[in-house]
Design an enzyme around this catalytic site. Structure first.
Site, PDB file in Angstrom:
ATOM      1  CG  ASP A 127      -0.382   0.205   2.522  1.00  0.00           C
ATOM      2  OD1 ASP A 127       0.854   0.343   2.605  1.00  0.00           O
ATOM      3  OD2 ASP A 127      -1.136   0.238   3.517  1.00  0.00           O
ATOM      4  CB  THR A 150       1.548  -3.109  10.945  1.00  0.00           C
ATOM      5  OG1 THR A 150       0.308  -3.495  10.305  1.00  0.00           O
ATOM      6  CG2 THR A 150       1.368  -1.778  11.657  1.00  0.00           C
ATOM      7  CG  HIS A 160       6.848 -29.207  10.752  1.00  0.00           C
ATOM      8  ND1 HIS A 160       6.643 -28.681  12.009  1.00  0.00           N
ATOM      9  CD2 HIS A 160       8.144 -29.627  10.725  1.00  0.00           C
ATOM     10  CE1 HIS A 160       7.769 -28.757  12.705  1.00  0.00           C
ATOM     11  NE2 HIS A 160       8.689 -29.333  11.960  1.00  0.00           N
TER      12      HIS A 160
END
Ligand code: RB5
Length: 155
Positions: free
Chosen positions: A8, A67, A133
Site C-alpha cells: 500500500d 505493519t 509439520h
C-alpha cells in the site's frame, strides 16, 4: 523463481528496494502494488497477490503495508493462502520450514530495508520440512476447507 509483490501507500519505497534485491538474485517479480504515495487500500494488493499465489501463477508472494498486519489478514481470506507476518528472519525461516507460508508479510513502519531483505531471503530460501509439520498444516487447511477440525469436533 517467480514471486508476486504487493504493497500500500505506506510501503512504496521499501517495495522498490525489495524488488531490486530480488531481481539482483535472478528472481522474477510481478508487481501488483501501488507505485505512488496516494492512499491505497491494502486489501487490494493483498487480494491480488494471494490470487496469483493460490492459482499457482507464481511461487510465492511478498506483501508490505505499514505493519504487515492488514495486508496479511486480507491475503489469508483467499483459499490456499498461508500469509505470515514476520519482523525478523528467524520467524520468517520457520514460517516456511514449519508452516509452509506461501506469502511473507512485514511492515514498512516496523522494519528497515536491510532487515526486510533478510526476512525475505530467510523465507524464500527455506524449504518446508513436511513430516509432523505437514500434519499440522493439513489441519489448518482442514479448518479452511470444512470450517471444522475433526480432532475437536469429531468426524
Ligand atoms: C495505512 O495507514 C495502514 O493502516 C496500513 O499500511 C497497514 O499498517 C494496515 O495494517
Amino acid at each position: 523463481m517467480k514471486l508476486a509483490i504487493g504493497n500500500d501507500h505506506a510501503a512504496v519505497d521499501l517495495k522498490f528496494e525489495i524488488m531490486e534485491h530480488l531481481k539482483s538474485q535472478g528472481v522474477e517479480v510481478v508487481n501488483v502494488g501501488t507505485d505512488t504515495n496516494e492512499r491505497f487500500n491494502y486489501p487490494v494488493a493483498g487480494y491480488k497477490v494471494a490470487k496469483l499465489v493460490a492459482a499457482g501463477e507464481v511461487d510465492g508472494g511478498v506483501l508490505i503495508c505499514g505493519t504487515g498486519v492488514g495486508i496479511s489478514l486480507a491475503a489469508n481470506k483467499v483459499k490456499g493462502i498461508r500469509a505470515a507476518v514476520c519482523s525478523e528472519p528467524y520467524t520468517a525461516q520457520l514460517s516456511k520450514q514449519h508452516n509452509n507460508a506461501n506469502i511473507i508479510c512485514f511492515g514498512a513502519r516496523v522494519v528497515g530495508p536491510d532487515l526486510a531483505k533478510m526476512i525475505v531471503d530467510a523465507w524464500k530460501d527455506a524449504e518446508f520440512q513436511g513430516g509432523r509439520h505437514a500434519e499440522r498444516v493439513g489441519m489448518i487447511m482442514e479448518i479452511e476447507r470444512t470450517g471444522k477440525l475433526a480432532e475437536v469436533d469429531g468426524e
